[in-house]
Structure formats: C-alpha cells, structure tokens
Scaffold this motif. Structure first.
Motif, short mmCIF file in Angstrom:
data_model
loop_
_atom_site.label_atom_id
_atom_site.label_comp_id
_atom_site.label_asym_id
_atom_site.label_seq_id
_atom_site.Cartn_x
_atom_site.Cartn_y
_atom_site.Cartn_z
N ARG A 57 -12.20 19.97 27.25
CA ARG A 57 -12.76 18.95 28.13
C ARG A 57 -11.95 17.68 27.96
N VAL A 58 -11.49 17.11 29.07
CA VAL A 58 -10.67 15.92 29.04
C VAL A 58 -11.45 14.76 29.63
N GLU A 59 -11.54 13.69 28.86
CA GLU A 59 -12.20 12.50 29.38
C GLU A 59 -11.13 11.58 29.94
N ARG A 60 -11.37 11.11 31.13
CA ARG A 60 -10.39 10.26 31.79
C ARG A 60 -10.96 8.87 32.00
N ALA A 61 -10.14 7.89 31.72
CA ALA A 61 -10.54 6.51 31.96
C ALA A 61 -10.27 6.16 33.41
#
Length: 92
Positions: A57-61
């Motif tokens: 899971r990649v959290e993106r700003a």
C-alpha cells in the motif's frame, strides 16, 4: 420456496404488488454480492501467488506538499527555465 420461485410467482402480480418481486430479488442480489466480496477477500488473503495481496500500500501526499521544487531546466541546459525561476521566486 426458493427466491427464484418467489420471483417467478410474483411477476404475475407485479403491477399491483411489486413488493412480491422486489423483496426476494433484493435478497438474492445482496446474497450474490456478499458471496462475491467474500470470495475475493478469501482469494486475496489465502493465495500467496496473488498480485493483489503482494502489492504494498502506497500513501501519496497531495501535489506540492512536502516536496522540493522541481529542478528541471529548459532545453536540457544548465540554467533554469524562466517559468520555473519565476515560480520559485513567487513561492518565497
């Protein structure tokens, strides 16, 4: 009686009593959707070869938050482009 039989019998009375078709039809729809979601979840959890389970899971700003200004140059030269220079000046 099965939901399919209830729907078939209710179609004869549908103009006056639509609830005889809607109730078993909605229950059938809900059951199929729940079975589908349950099956997908079990496959993701139990199948070690699944690409879904292995994908981190990649959290993106949000764009521009917590990132440095881009350092690209116009035309590949060593000088920054005028648009980039004015954007950097406006940010200060």
């Amino acid at each position: 009686p099965s939901w399919g039989a209830m729907i078939a019998q209710g179609t004869e009375l549908m103009p006056s009593a639509i609830h005889l078709v809607l109730a078993p039809g909605l229950m059938l729809l809900l059951t199929v959707i729940c079975a589908n979601v349950l099956g997908d979840t079990l496959r993701d959890v139990l199948d070690p070869r699944s690409t879904r389970a292995a994908r981190p899971r990649v959290e993106r700003a949000a764009p521009g938050i917590g990132r440095a200004a881009p350092t690209t140059t116009a035309g590949g030269g060593s000088e920054p482009s005028p648009a980039l220079a004015s954007a950097e000046e406006g940010a200060r």
